[in-house]
Motif scaffolding. Structure first.
Motif, short mmCIF file in Angstrom:
data_model
loop_
_atom_site.label_atom_id
_atom_site.label_comp_id
_atom_site.label_asym_id
_atom_site.label_seq_id
_atom_site.Cartn_x
_atom_site.Cartn_y
_atom_site.Cartn_z
N GLY A 161 -1.44 5.17 1.17
CA GLY A 161 -2.11 4.67 2.63
C GLY A 161 -2.07 3.30 2.75
O GLY A 161 -2.33 2.97 4.03
N ARG A 162 -2.17 2.47 1.82
CA ARG A 162 -2.07 1.07 1.95
C ARG A 162 -0.75 0.65 2.66
O ARG A 162 0.27 1.37 2.70
N VAL A 163 -0.68 -0.61 3.26
CA VAL A 163 0.44 -1.18 3.64
C VAL A 163 0.95 -2.33 2.71
O VAL A 163 0.19 -3.03 2.36
N GLY A 164 2.28 -2.20 2.25
CA GLY A 164 2.62 -3.19 1.59
C GLY A 164 3.62 -4.11 2.51
O GLY A 164 4.31 -3.86 3.31
N VAL A 165 3.57 -5.40 1.93
CA VAL A 165 4.11 -6.69 3.08
C VAL A 165 4.85 -7.27 1.94
O VAL A 165 4.15 -8.07 1.04
N VAL A 166 6.14 -7.56 2.27
CA VAL A 166 6.92 -8.47 1.72
C VAL A 166 7.34 -9.77 2.61
O VAL A 166 7.51 -9.48 3.78
#
Length: 187
Positions: A161-166
């Motif tokens: 449910g977290r959001v990953g950001v590159v």
């Protein structure tokens, strides 16, 4: 572009498939000085639509009054045609690629959530995340995610449910990865 001359304006567009990726065709093409777009599905009542969010290059074209905000347009026919693009007053633009993510659709008492991230500081710095709970009509909450130099980014919802950001950082010398959850944005 209508030509290979990079000094000529570019045009945001979509390429669509109606057979799960077996074949592709050009969909709707947007106006001058748009590019590096992202698309998300929207819901207006019981109708599905698409939102395209585009880098705004009108400043490069010498039209300052049309610059400074992201450009957006909506489609109700699967991206084959688009309404007129307009500047989104809630999304400041340092001409740079940005991320748009449909996090969840509304269901029962659960709100629909769209997320947007771009460098909000002058000169491509300070990657900021914004949240919309009304199908990208407003972006009432924003938070600084990556201070300092930051450019292109990509968001994805992770299995937990977290959001990953590159994101590109350190003046394009490094790709960094960070995460956040909706509680961090106040949801």
């Amino acid at each position: 572009r209508r030509s290979f001359d990079k000094s000529k304006p570019s045009f945001a567009h979509v390429v669509v498939s109606d057979d799960h990726g077996k074949s592709w065709k050009l969909g709707g093409v947007l106006g001058d000085y748009t590019n590096e777009c992202q698309v998300a599905e929207t819901r207006e009542g019981d109708k599905s639509g698409l939102l395209i969010n585009m880098r705004n290059h009108w400043g490069r074209g010498g039209v300052a009054e049309k610059s400074g905000k992201r450009l957006v347009a909506r489609s109700t026919d699967g991206g084959m045609t688009w309404g007129a693009e307009k500047m989104d007053p809630g999304l400041p633009e340092q001409p740079c690629q940005a991320s748009l993510l449909r996090y969840q659709f509304a269901s029962g008492d659960r709100k629909g959530v769209l997320l947007f991230a771009n460098p909000a500081g002058a000169g491509r710095k300070d990657l900021t995340v914004r949240i919309s709970l009304d199908e990208a009509n407003t972006w009432p909450v924003s938070k600084l995610l990556v201070p300092g130099p930051a450019a292109y980014s990509c968001m994805a919802r992770l299995p937990d449910g977290r959001v990953g950001v590159v994101v590109e950082t350190l003046g394009y010398k490094k790709l960094s990865f960070t995460t956040f959850d909706l509680k961090w944005l106040g949801e």
